[in-house]
Scaffold this motif. Structure first.
Motif, PDB file in Angstrom:
ATOM      1  N   ALA A 141       0.830  -1.204   0.000  1.00  0.00           N
ATOM      2  CA  ALA A 141       0.000   0.000   0.000  1.00  0.00           C
ATOM      3  C   ALA A 141       0.866   1.257   0.000  1.00  0.00           C
ATOM      4  N   ASP A 142       1.917   1.268   0.799  1.00  0.00           N
ATOM      5  CA  ASP A 142       2.820   2.422   0.841  1.00  0.00           C
ATOM      6  C   ASP A 142       3.459   2.657  -0.529  1.00  0.00           C
ATOM      7  N   LYS A 143       3.895   1.579  -1.167  1.00  0.00           N
ATOM      8  CA  LYS A 143       4.532   1.704  -2.485  1.00  0.00           C
ATOM      9  C   LYS A 143       3.527   2.176  -3.525  1.00  0.00           C
ATOM     10  N   LEU A 144       2.302   1.693  -3.458  1.00  0.00           N
ATOM     11  CA  LEU A 144       1.272   2.118  -4.409  1.00  0.00           C
ATOM     12  C   LEU A 144       1.030   3.615  -4.297  1.00  0.00           C
ATOM     13  N   LEU A 145       0.866   4.107  -3.093  1.00  0.00           N
ATOM     14  CA  LEU A 145       0.626   5.541  -2.909  1.00  0.00           C
ATOM     15  C   LEU A 145       1.830   6.355  -3.377  1.00  0.00           C
ATOM     16  N   ALA A 146       3.032   5.875  -3.085  1.00  0.00           N
ATOM     17  CA  ALA A 146       4.236   6.581  -3.532  1.00  0.00           C
ATOM     18  C   ALA A 146       4.306   6.616  -5.060  1.00  0.00           C
ATOM     19  N   ASP A 147       3.955   5.514  -5.707  1.00  0.00           N
ATOM     20  CA  ASP A 147       3.993   5.449  -7.169  1.00  0.00           C
ATOM     21  C   ASP A 147       2.956   6.371  -7.800  1.00  0.00           C
ATOM     22  N   VAL A 148       1.762   6.383  -7.245  1.00  0.00           N
ATOM     23  CA  VAL A 148       0.707   7.247  -7.768  1.00  0.00           C
ATOM     24  C   VAL A 148       1.091   8.714  -7.613  1.00  0.00           C
ATOM     25  N   THR A 149       1.689   9.042  -6.483  1.00  0.00           N
ATOM     26  CA  THR A 149       2.125  10.416  -6.246  1.00  0.00           C
ATOM     27  C   THR A 149       3.252  10.802  -7.201  1.00  0.00           C
ATOM     28  N   GLU A 150       4.170   9.877  -7.440  1.00  0.00           N
ATOM     29  CA  GLU A 150       5.257  10.156  -8.383  1.00  0.00           C
ATOM     30  C   GLU A 150       4.711  10.310  -9.804  1.00  0.00           C
ATOM     31  N   LEU A 151       3.728   9.499 -10.153  1.00  0.00           N
ATOM     32  CA  LEU A 151       3.110   9.620 -11.472  1.00  0.00           C
ATOM     33  C   LEU A 151       2.534  11.019 -11.663  1.00  0.00           C
ATOM     34  N   GLN A 152       1.862  11.507 -10.653  1.00  0.00           N
ATOM     35  CA  GLN A 152       1.297  12.856 -10.728  1.00  0.00           C
ATOM     36  C   GLN A 152       2.396  13.889 -10.978  1.00  0.00           C
ATOM     37  N   GLY A 153       3.508  13.750 -10.275  1.00  0.00           N
ATOM     38  CA  GLY A 153       4.606  14.691 -10.441  1.00  0.00           C
ATOM     39  C   GLY A 153       5.230  14.629 -11.823  1.00  0.00           C
ATOM     40  N   ARG A 154       5.402  13.428 -12.346  1.00  0.00           N
ATOM     41  CA  ARG A 154       6.007  13.297 -13.677  1.00  0.00           C
ATOM     42  C   ARG A 154       5.100  13.880 -14.760  1.00  0.00           C
ATOM     43  N   ILE A 155       3.826  13.589 -14.669  1.00  0.00           N
ATOM     44  CA  ILE A 155       2.903  14.054 -15.700  1.00  0.00           C
ATOM     45  C   ILE A 155       2.732  15.566 -15.637  1.00  0.00           C
ATOM     46  N   GLU A 156       2.867  16.123 -14.451  1.00  0.00           N
ATOM     47  CA  GLU A 156       2.706  17.568 -14.290  1.00  0.00           C
ATOM     48  C   GLU A 156       3.659  18.341 -15.193  1.00  0.00           C
ATOM     49  N   GLY A 157       4.861  17.818 -15.395  1.00  0.00           N
ATOM     50  CA  GLY A 157       5.847  18.510 -16.218  1.00  0.00           C
ATOM     51  C   GLY A 157       5.949  17.982 -17.635  1.00  0.00           C
ATOM     52  N   LEU A 158       4.990  17.203 -18.052  1.00  0.00           N
ATOM     53  CA  LEU A 158       5.048  16.533 -19.350  1.00  0.00           C
ATOM     54  C   LEU A 158       4.415  17.370 -20.459  1.00  0.00           C
ATOM     55  N   THR A 159       5.101  17.456 -21.582  1.00  0.00           N
ATOM     56  CA  THR A 159       4.498  17.980 -22.797  1.00  0.00           C
ATOM     57  C   THR A 159       3.809  16.819 -23.502  1.00  0.00           C
ATOM     58  N   PHE A 160       2.503  16.884 -23.629  1.00  0.00           N
ATOM     59  CA  PHE A 160       1.759  15.735 -24.146  1.00  0.00           C
ATOM     60  C   PHE A 160       1.984  15.559 -25.640  1.00  0.00           C
ATOM     61  N   PRO A 161       2.506  14.405 -26.073  1.00  0.00           N
ATOM     62  CA  PRO A 161       2.645  14.139 -27.503  1.00  0.00           C
ATOM     63  C   PRO A 161       1.258  14.057 -28.154  1.00  0.00           C
ATOM     64  N   PRO A 162       1.006  14.801 -29.227  1.00  0.00           N
ATOM     65  CA  PRO A 162      -0.336  14.805 -29.824  1.00  0.00           C
ATOM     66  C   PRO A 162      -0.778  13.443 -30.320  1.00  0.00           C
ATOM     67  N   GLU A 163       0.185  12.637 -30.851  1.00  0.00           N
ATOM     68  CA  GLU A 163      -0.204  11.304 -31.324  1.00  0.00           C
ATOM     69  C   GLU A 163      -0.728  10.440 -30.194  1.00  0.00           C
ATOM     70  N   VAL A 164      -0.123  10.590 -29.026  1.00  0.00           N
ATOM     71  CA  VAL A 164      -0.522   9.776 -27.882  1.00  0.00           C
ATOM     72  C   VAL A 164      -1.896  10.201 -27.385  1.00  0.00           C
ATOM     73  N   VAL A 165      -2.122  11.519 -27.342  1.00  0.00           N
ATOM     74  CA  VAL A 165      -3.421  12.016 -26.881  1.00  0.00           C
ATOM     75  C   VAL A 165      -4.527  11.528 -27.801  1.00  0.00           C
ATOM     76  N   VAL A 166      -4.385  11.798 -29.086  1.00  0.00           N
ATOM     77  CA  VAL A 166      -5.439  11.432 -30.046  1.00  0.00           C
ATOM     78  C   VAL A 166      -5.530   9.913 -30.186  1.00  0.00           C
ATOM     79  N   GLY A 167      -4.379   9.255 -30.253  1.00  0.00           N
ATOM     80  CA  GLY A 167      -4.386   7.798 -30.382  1.00  0.00           C
ATOM     81  C   GLY A 167      -4.865   7.086 -29.143  1.00  0.00           C
ATOM     82  N   GLY A 168      -4.898   7.801 -28.020  1.00  0.00           N
ATOM     83  CA  GLY A 168      -5.317   7.190 -26.767  1.00  0.00           C
ATOM     84  C   GLY A 168      -6.735   6.682 -26.770  1.00  0.00           C
TER      85      GLY A 168
END
Length: 279
Positions: free
Chosen positions: A140-167
């Motif tokens: 559970a601790d690792k899951l919460l840490a991973d989810v929090t890290e995911l939020q941080g990484r995505i916050e600074g991400l420039t979204f590739p248009p192919e990934v957004v539309v292809g999603g």
């Protein structure tokens, strides 16, 4: 969770550690047209809102797990995953975190007994198959840490248009390939919640890009809308309170309806990138 064709170094910045679904490095990604700048900005906001909800819900979920409150943890499991399922195409860009958060027992040598088996589905196994939270506190601790890290990484991400539309297509392909069978939430049978999240995420992408092809692709959009409606009607039959009944209560006929609609949507939405000039 589904594996990417390549995986970056998680220690690198988000702008350089991504691999696109087509197998091309991010440096080769096309710049979004001016028309797509607005929809991509709105989609990034949508992702951010879902990440906020995911962190909040995961905090409550893991708190219940660590407290040994099995019934509360069970009640929170499916709604907590909903936000993750909506943004899965972006979350999966960070394959190290996606594996840690959402992999399944099949990915590990000793399956459920493997100490390396992490994330939501390890906790799901403990709650439903073992009816116990024993040994789940570090998971559970690792899951919460991973989810929090995911939020941080995505916050600074420039979204590739192919990934957004292809999603949009990716979400439907994943449902068709691995979720209709019921293999993802195999212990809790909360699959319909995951379906809902995937459909919501796919439809959001269609809605954001709709104005750009409304005139030129009216027939295509009408067909897509009709298939989304079919899926919605089928899911609504199995609503229970704020959520859904156990997936094993679906009739074979309704599973077939869902599978047909999902496969058709996956095929149609796979052409969306081309219609927006991104292929």
């Amino acid at each position: 969770m589904r594996p990417l064709p390549c995986q970056g170094d998680p220690d690198e910045t988000p702008a350089t550690d991504l691999c696109l679904r087509a197998g091309r490095p991010l440096a080769h990604a096309q710049e979004p047209s001016l028309d797509l700048v607005g929809p991509i900005a709105e989609y990034k906001l949508y992702v951010a809102e879902n990440l906020d909800q995911l962190v909040e819900d995961t905090t409550a979920f893991t708190t219940a797990v660590k407290a040994g409150d099995i019934e509360t943890a069970k009640a929170l499991f499916a709604p907590t995953r909903l936000s993750y399922e909506r943004i899965e195409p972006i979350a999966e860009l960070f394959s190290d975190l996606d594996v840690s958060i959402d992999s399944r027992a099949d990915d590990y040598e000793l399956a459920e007994k493997d100490p390396k088996f992490p994330g939501f589905h390890r906790i799901e196994y403990g709650l439903w198959d073992q009816n116990s939270t024993e040994g789940l506190a570090p998971v559970a601790d690792k899951l919460l840490a991973d989810v929090t890290e995911l939020q941080g990484r995505i916050e600074g991400l420039t979204f590739p248009p192919e990934v957004v539309v292809g999603g949009a297509a990716v979400l439907m392909e994943e449902v068709a390939a691995t979720k209709i069978s019921g293999e993802e939430d195999r212990y809790s049978h909360t699959d319909l919640w995951d379906f809902r999240g995937n459909f919501d995420g796919a439809y959001k992408i269609v809605e954001l890009t709709r104005p750009l092809i409304a005139e030129s692709e009216a027939e295509f959009l009408a067909k897509v809308d009709e298939n989304f409606k079919t899926i919605d009607v089928t899911l609504d039959k199995y609503k229970e309170g704020e959520g859904y009944v156990s997936y094993d209560k679906l009739t074979e006929e309704d599973r077939l309806v869902l599978a047909t609609g999902v496969n058709t949507l996956a095929e149609d939405l796979s052409t969306l990138r081309g219609k927006l000039g991104l292929d």
